[in-house]
Structure formats: C-alpha cells, structure tokens
Design a protein around this motif. Sequence first.
Motif, PDB file in Angstrom:
ATOM      1  N   ILE A  83       0.811  -1.151   0.048  1.00  0.00           N
ATOM      2  CA  ILE A  83       0.034  -0.146   0.001  1.00  0.00           C
ATOM      3  C   ILE A  83       1.005   1.306   0.103  1.00  0.00           C
ATOM      4  N   PHE A  84       0.835   1.956  -0.985  1.00  0.00           N
ATOM      5  CA  PHE A  84       1.516   3.232  -1.020  1.00  0.00           C
ATOM      6  C   PHE A  84       0.833   4.412  -0.190  1.00  0.00           C
ATOM      7  N   ILE A  85       1.512   5.170   0.612  1.00  0.00           N
ATOM      8  CA  ILE A  85       1.110   6.135   1.052  1.00  0.00           C
ATOM      9  C   ILE A  85       1.870   7.435   0.795  1.00  0.00           C
ATOM     10  N   THR A  86       1.205   8.506   0.401  1.00  0.00           N
ATOM     11  CA  THR A  86       1.880   9.901   0.153  1.00  0.00           C
ATOM     12  C   THR A  86       1.038  11.031   0.436  1.00  0.00           C
ATOM     13  N   ALA A  87       1.850  12.161   0.618  1.00  0.00           N
ATOM     14  CA  ALA A  87       1.264  13.209   0.852  1.00  0.00           C
ATOM     15  C   ALA A  87       1.571  14.262  -0.239  1.00  0.00           C
ATOM     16  N   VAL A  88       2.440  13.803  -1.344  1.00  0.00           N
ATOM     17  CA  VAL A  88       2.634  14.683  -2.466  1.00  0.00           C
ATOM     18  C   VAL A  88       1.858  14.447  -3.658  1.00  0.00           C
ATOM     19  N   HIS A  89       2.142  12.936  -4.100  1.00  0.00           N
ATOM     20  CA  HIS A  89       1.761  12.648  -5.316  1.00  0.00           C
ATOM     21  C   HIS A  89       0.398  12.144  -5.378  1.00  0.00           C
ATOM     22  N   ARG A  90      -0.347  12.989  -5.568  1.00  0.00           N
ATOM     23  CA  ARG A  90      -2.041  12.854  -5.512  1.00  0.00           C
ATOM     24  C   ARG A  90      -2.463  12.600  -6.657  1.00  0.00           C
ATOM     25  N   ASP A  91      -1.947  13.102  -7.863  1.00  0.00           N
ATOM     26  CA  ASP A  91      -2.376  13.183  -9.088  1.00  0.00           C
ATOM     27  C   ASP A  91      -2.751  11.857  -9.761  1.00  0.00           C
ATOM     28  N   GLU A  92      -3.462  11.769 -10.868  1.00  0.00           N
ATOM     29  CA  GLU A  92      -4.059  10.385 -11.467  1.00  0.00           C
ATOM     30  C   GLU A  92      -2.761   9.595 -11.925  1.00  0.00           C
ATOM     31  N   GLN A  93      -1.803  10.420 -12.660  1.00  0.00           N
ATOM     32  CA  GLN A  93      -0.717   9.952 -13.188  1.00  0.00           C
ATOM     33  C   GLN A  93       0.168   9.043 -12.332  1.00  0.00           C
ATOM     34  N   HIS A  94       0.320   9.797 -10.811  1.00  0.00           N
ATOM     35  CA  HIS A  94       1.223   8.992  -9.938  1.00  0.00           C
ATOM     36  C   HIS A  94       0.360   7.895  -9.336  1.00  0.00           C
ATOM     37  N   ILE A  95      -0.870   8.012  -9.165  1.00  0.00           N
ATOM     38  CA  ILE A  95      -1.756   7.093  -8.672  1.00  0.00           C
ATOM     39  C   ILE A  95      -1.709   5.687  -9.646  1.00  0.00           C
ATOM     40  N   LEU A  96      -1.683   5.922 -10.769  1.00  0.00           N
ATOM     41  CA  LEU A  96      -1.873   4.987 -11.784  1.00  0.00           C
ATOM     42  C   LEU A  96      -0.270   4.219 -11.714  1.00  0.00           C
ATOM     43  N   LYS A  97       0.852   5.140 -11.692  1.00  0.00           N
ATOM     44  CA  LYS A  97       2.086   4.563 -11.631  1.00  0.00           C
ATOM     45  C   LYS A  97       2.239   3.743 -10.377  1.00  0.00           C
ATOM     46  N   GLY A  98       1.545   4.229  -9.293  1.00  0.00           N
ATOM     47  CA  GLY A  98       1.653   3.319  -8.183  1.00  0.00           C
ATOM     48  C   GLY A  98       1.100   1.918  -8.233  1.00  0.00           C
ATOM     49  N   TYR A  99       0.079   2.053  -9.035  1.00  0.00           N
ATOM     50  CA  TYR A  99      -0.823   0.631  -9.112  1.00  0.00           C
ATOM     51  C   TYR A  99       0.197  -0.141 -10.288  1.00  0.00           C
ATOM     52  N   SER A 100       0.781   0.521 -11.046  1.00  0.00           N
ATOM     53  CA  SER A 100       1.230  -0.492 -12.147  1.00  0.00           C
ATOM     54  C   SER A 100       2.605  -0.984 -11.603  1.00  0.00           C
ATOM     55  N   SER A 101       3.252  -0.385 -10.331  1.00  0.00           N
ATOM     56  CA  SER A 101       4.347  -0.853 -10.106  1.00  0.00           C
ATOM     57  C   SER A 101       3.992  -1.790  -9.025  1.00  0.00           C
ATOM     58  N   GLY A 102       2.862  -2.316  -8.776  1.00  0.00           N
ATOM     59  CA  GLY A 102       2.589  -3.508  -8.146  1.00  0.00           C
ATOM     60  C   GLY A 102       1.623  -2.982  -6.731  1.00  0.00           C
ATOM     61  N   ALA A 103       1.114  -1.924  -6.605  1.00  0.00           N
ATOM     62  CA  ALA A 103       0.461  -1.761  -5.427  1.00  0.00           C
ATOM     63  C   ALA A 103      -1.063  -2.153  -5.523  1.00  0.00           C
ATOM     64  N   ILE A 104      -1.359  -2.524  -4.340  1.00  0.00           N
ATOM     65  CA  ILE A 104      -3.031  -2.737  -4.145  1.00  0.00           C
ATOM     66  C   ILE A 104      -3.616  -1.695  -3.663  1.00  0.00           C
ATOM     67  N   ASP A 105      -3.018  -0.838  -3.402  1.00  0.00           N
ATOM     68  CA  ASP A 105      -3.908   0.570  -2.767  1.00  0.00           C
ATOM     69  C   ASP A 105      -2.903   1.745  -2.877  1.00  0.00           C
ATOM     70  N   TYR A 106      -3.528   2.795  -2.962  1.00  0.00           N
ATOM     71  CA  TYR A 106      -2.689   4.164  -3.021  1.00  0.00           C
ATOM     72  C   TYR A 106      -3.571   5.113  -2.203  1.00  0.00           C
ATOM     73  N   ILE A 107      -2.774   5.353  -0.951  1.00  0.00           N
ATOM     74  CA  ILE A 107      -3.759   6.211   0.096  1.00  0.00           C
ATOM     75  C   ILE A 107      -2.909   7.563   0.132  1.00  0.00           C
ATOM     76  N   THR A 108      -3.714   8.686   0.137  1.00  0.00           N
ATOM     77  CA  THR A 108      -3.013   9.908   0.155  1.00  0.00           C
ATOM     78  C   THR A 108      -3.438  10.512   1.550  1.00  0.00           C
ATOM     79  N   LYS A 109      -2.518  11.289   1.959  1.00  0.00           N
ATOM     80  CA  LYS A 109      -2.559  11.935   3.111  1.00  0.00           C
ATOM     81  C   LYS A 109      -3.631  13.189   3.099  1.00  0.00           C
ATOM     82  N   PRO A 110      -4.174  13.560   4.126  1.00  0.00           N
ATOM     83  CA  PRO A 110      -4.397  13.115   5.264  1.00  0.00           C
ATOM     84  C   PRO A 110      -5.059  11.728   5.311  1.00  0.00           C
TER      85      PRO A 110
END
Length: 626
Positions: A121-148
Amino acid sequence: MSSMNNKLQDKLQDKLQDKFKITLILLLSNLRLPIVMMKLDRPIILIVDDLKANRLALVRLLRHVEADLIEAEDGQEALAKAISLPNLSLILLDVQMPVMDGYETAELLREEPQTLNIPIIFITAVHRDEQHILKGYSSGAIDYITKPIQPEILTAKISLFMVLWRLKNGLELEVKARIDLEEKNLYLAYHDLLTGLPNRRQLVIDIEKAAFRADRQGSEFALLFVDLDGFKAVNDSLGHKIGDQVLKTIAERFEYLVRKTDTVARYGGDEFIILLTDVNNAQHLTGRINEVLLSAHKPMKFQHEEIQLSASIGVCVYPDQIDNPDKLIDFADIAMYKAKSQGRNSFCFFSEEMDAAAHKRQQVEQQLRLAIQKQEMEVYFQPIVEVKTADVYGAEALLRWNNKELGMIPPDYFIPIAEANGSIHDIGAWVLDSAITQLEEIRSQFKQVPKLKLVVAINASTLQFKNADLYHQVKDKIDSGIIKAEDLEIEITESLLLEDSEEINRHLKSMSDLGIHLSVDDFGTGYSALSYLKRCPINTVKIDRSFVSGVPDDKEDMVLIRAIIAMAHGLGLKVIAEGIETKAQWQYLQQEGCDYAQGYYFSRPLPYNDFKKWLSDKLDSEKAPK
Ligand code: C2E
Ligand code: CA
Ligand code: CA
C-alpha cells in the motif's frame, strides 16, 4: 480530482480483494478442505518511510491491528527486511524517499520470488495526481492512500488484509501438511518400515520395469530369493529388538552390495529379494550370489552378543529360465527351499523339475489336511526283536497314507509337509491313539502267551513337544488303563535333544516320569553330543540304518556301531539297531551285544492283520518242537 482518485482506488481495491477471495474459495472448494486454522504465526507489517515521525504516526495508528509492526527507513532496508521476514503480510510504502523512491522499491520487490506476492500500500502526501496513482498501481500496489489519512479506513483495510493473510497462511499450512502426509503414506505404501527397503509392492513394479528393459535390450536379470538361516532362533532367544537390529544390518549389507539399477527388497520376516540387473555372464552372477552369501554370513555384534547367520538363496533368471515376470518370485522361492534342504549357506538355481515337485507338494498339502477325516491313513507295525533270545520285544508304529488321487505317499515325504502346515498335531494324535488301541487289541488276543512282551514304539515329531498335548494324551492313555506305561516307547529325534530348550526338557522329564520309555531315533546321523544323552531321561538309542547297511563291508561303520553300543551301555542305555536286512548284519549285532533289532530281515512293516499273523506264526514256530 480527489473524489475521482478515491473512486478509482475503491474500484481497484474491490477488484483485487474480490479476486483474492475468489481464488481462496476456489482453492477451498477444489481441495474440499475444512478451513482449519493451523497454528498460525503472527503476520508482520513493514512500514517504510524515511521520516521517523511518519513511521511513528503509523505505528500508533495501527497499534490495535493484530500484527507485528517493523520499520524501515529507506528502500534498501525495506528490500533487505522484506526478503528475510517469513511472515511478512503487508508493506506500507512511502512514495517519496531519497535515493530509491517507493515506485522503484515496489518494482524491485516484485522481482524477488519471496516478496512477489506481498501486498503493498502506497502512502503519500505529495503525489496525489492520477498519473502518480496509476504509476503506483502499475508498480504493483494494491492501494494508494493519500494524506491526510483517515485512520478508521486505513485500520479497517489493513485488518481485512490481516484476516485474508491468516486465511491464506492457514490454508497453505494445511495444504503443506496434507502433502507431507500424502508423501509419507506413499512412502510407507512402497517401503518397509523397519529397514526402509522397498516392499513387495515396489518390488513387483521394479520387476516389471526390469523385465521391460531386459526385453528391449535383449539382456537378462536375476532374482535372488534370500532367506536367513537361523533367524528365528535369534529372535526367540535374544528378543525382537536384537532381531530387528539383525534385519537392519543385513538390509544395509545387501544394499551396499548392489548397483544403482538393482533392487534389494524386504519380502517378509527374514526374507529378502535381490534383483540383479544385467547378468549376462553366469560366472559373474555366481560371483555376485557368493558375495550375498558372504555378507549374510559375516558375524555381527549387539550388546556383547556375537551373532552369525547364513542365508539360503534361490535364483531365477529372466528370461533365460522363466519368461513370465509374474512367476519369478514363486520360482525363486521354490529354488530357495531346495537350497535350504541341501544344507543352508548355499544357493540353488531354479529348474523345471523343481516346479513339478513344488506342484506335487502343493497337492499333497491340500490332501493331507483331509487325510484323517477321509480315513486314508493306516498304521503299519514293524516287529522289533530281542537280540539275545530272538523273542519279540515290540513293534514300531509306522504311518502309511494312501490317497485316491496321489496314491501311496511315503511318510518321509509327507511328514515334513505335515510339520510345515501344522497338521502333524492331529496326525500325531491319531497315530498314537490308533497304534495303542490296535496293539492292545493284539495283546489281549495273545494273553494266553506267558510273558509276551509287546512294546509299542511311536514316532513323535519335534513339534509335538512344543506344547503339552502329547504329554496329556499319553498320560490319559496310562491313567485310563488303556496301556501300561512300560509298554509304550516314544521315539524322538536327535534334533529335539539338540534344541536343548527348557520347555522341551521339561516335557521329556514329565513323560519319563510317567514311566514310559524314550528312545533317540536315527542315532548317529545328527550331532548328538554325549552330554545331551546324560542330561535327558533317555532309555534307548536306535542306531541308524545307514550304519547297519555298511556291515559287513564298511569297516568304519562297523567300528562306529561298536562304539555307539559301548557308549550307550556305558550310560546305562539300551540299543536298538535298525534296518537289518541280512544274516551277516544280524550276526554282527549279536556279536557286538546289541539289545534289540529291527529290519526287513525279520519283517517289513505290516498292516494290522498281517502283523497279527506274523506274530502268531512266530509264536507257533517257537512252540513247535525243534
Ligand atoms: P524311522 O522312524 O527311522 O523309521 C524306520 C524306517 O525304516 C521306516 O520307513 C521303515 O519302513 C524303514 N525300514 C525298517 N527296516 C528296514 C530295512 O531293513 N531296510 C530298509 N531299507 N528300510 C527299513 P518308513 O515307514 O518309510 O518311515 C520313514 C520315516 O517316516 C520314519 O523313519 C519316521 O521318521 C517317519 N514316520 C513314519 N511314521 C511316522 C509317524 O507316525 N510319526 C512321525 N512323526 N514320523 C513318522
Ligand atoms: Ca522311528
Ligand atoms: Ca529310524
């Protein structure tokens, strides 16, 4: 943007979770396994963040989740820990880290087989945009959580993962346990527990394989049926534990002797089968068989006991002797019996005649069980005379069996079979009963003859001394007044004395205490040591026919007869000489002071009526004026 992110996240998450659940359910239903939780280890969650504050915040947030929390402060440490933690169930991965960011770390984790399937599960406060989220999923994440972070949602999600992890882990353990068990059962089904050697089942498969190979290559293989001589005695006298050790040692020795393509199997108790492949040269085969004999004969030592056994081996060669692989074991077995009867520590090749003999033996065995019931047995009597006076002393009861299908079968042939299949007990009891009854009938018919001695001598098998049946039977006859103890003689074999067991000596003593006579049959053919004769309550020895037949030509036999008579008399024993056929033999025994004599010279064994007539004629001739 953020709501779109959330939707995407939820969708993907649902999909992934569904997929996981479905896989689980499929697994369960396919295997029909109960969902039994085996002893479960605690799952581990790895928290990866370069900022200590962030890690602490997550640790605090997840303190109620059923898992151990472990931290890593960069991608490299995360990789090292992930590989080494066996129960790693989830990785919480910060996206933005120096040197190696979260995406790179995730990609590397996906490359390692140990970490390939661990949810991230990725956790990030910075990269909230769709592109980053997709990148996260494509690198194998099952979830992408943005802060807060919303604590309830994160803990709920993670708790669900822990449940799934437990389920999956439990299932894997269960499956592994089952596989282990199946492997073990499979092993046991084809191996012998004690020696670890292949068992009969595996042997049959190996024989089939060897036959297939031999057929294809035009080669031959040999099957050795190996039976240990004297193993039973080791087991009986030293106990099963030592017996087991002996079998293990023999198994190891045999295994050491053979090649990779050969098989050593345990066939039963003390029986092994060795399959020797590629034996196209008879001399070479004989050499290898001799190696087996030698290795069985090598002494072994357990608990200060030195044990030395030997083996009897039957050999059958495929396809030279038998081209039917199913019959190999049976035929090698038959050859083994032949080897054993030739006097142990030897081997014997199978032959056609042996097969015919084995077939006959089988028929005899079947018919023998019914012989008494079908009234096919009869007792013959052979007179025994007193040497000094030529008067009748008694008669030996000799069993005869006339079967409708098999004809007259000699006792030398069927008695050992009766001993082997246990029918000797019934047969022995029948002989004792018939012989005593008939001889007493004759005695009563000749009661007008003064001082007529009519001892009945009955052969007893060694096996009849293994229980007290014979003793009780004899005692019954005496107690009920059917026969006087002094009119009954039991003939035992030298081998019985050689066994020198406490039980047997006790039976002999109690029989002798009844007042009956005990004689040692075929004396001189075994190894009777004088000490046995002194120790046991024996009254008479019967010199074997083979010595008597040497008279008058074989001086050695004559010396032996003289020695036996002198020795027996020295011990206060009487001597009967068997197998007297000629006048010369009769005269020699008279001259040597033998006590009693028996043989064709006086009479062959006769059926009841003929014996009665023989006796009557003899008594008449003695009355007649000379
Ligand atoms: P055995 O006890 O040594 O019996 C003597 C054998 O020598 C008998 O063979 C007898 O017929 C034979 N024989 C006697 N005199 C002469 C002779 O002058 N010349 C020759 N060539 N042979 C003579 P048989 O009756 O065939 O018995 C063979 C063996 O079978 C016996 O040897 C005995 O060991 C066994 N046997 C016979 N009846 C019984 C029985 O009721 N119980 C048991 N356990 N064994 C028996
Ligand atoms: Ca006898
Ligand atoms: Ca005899």
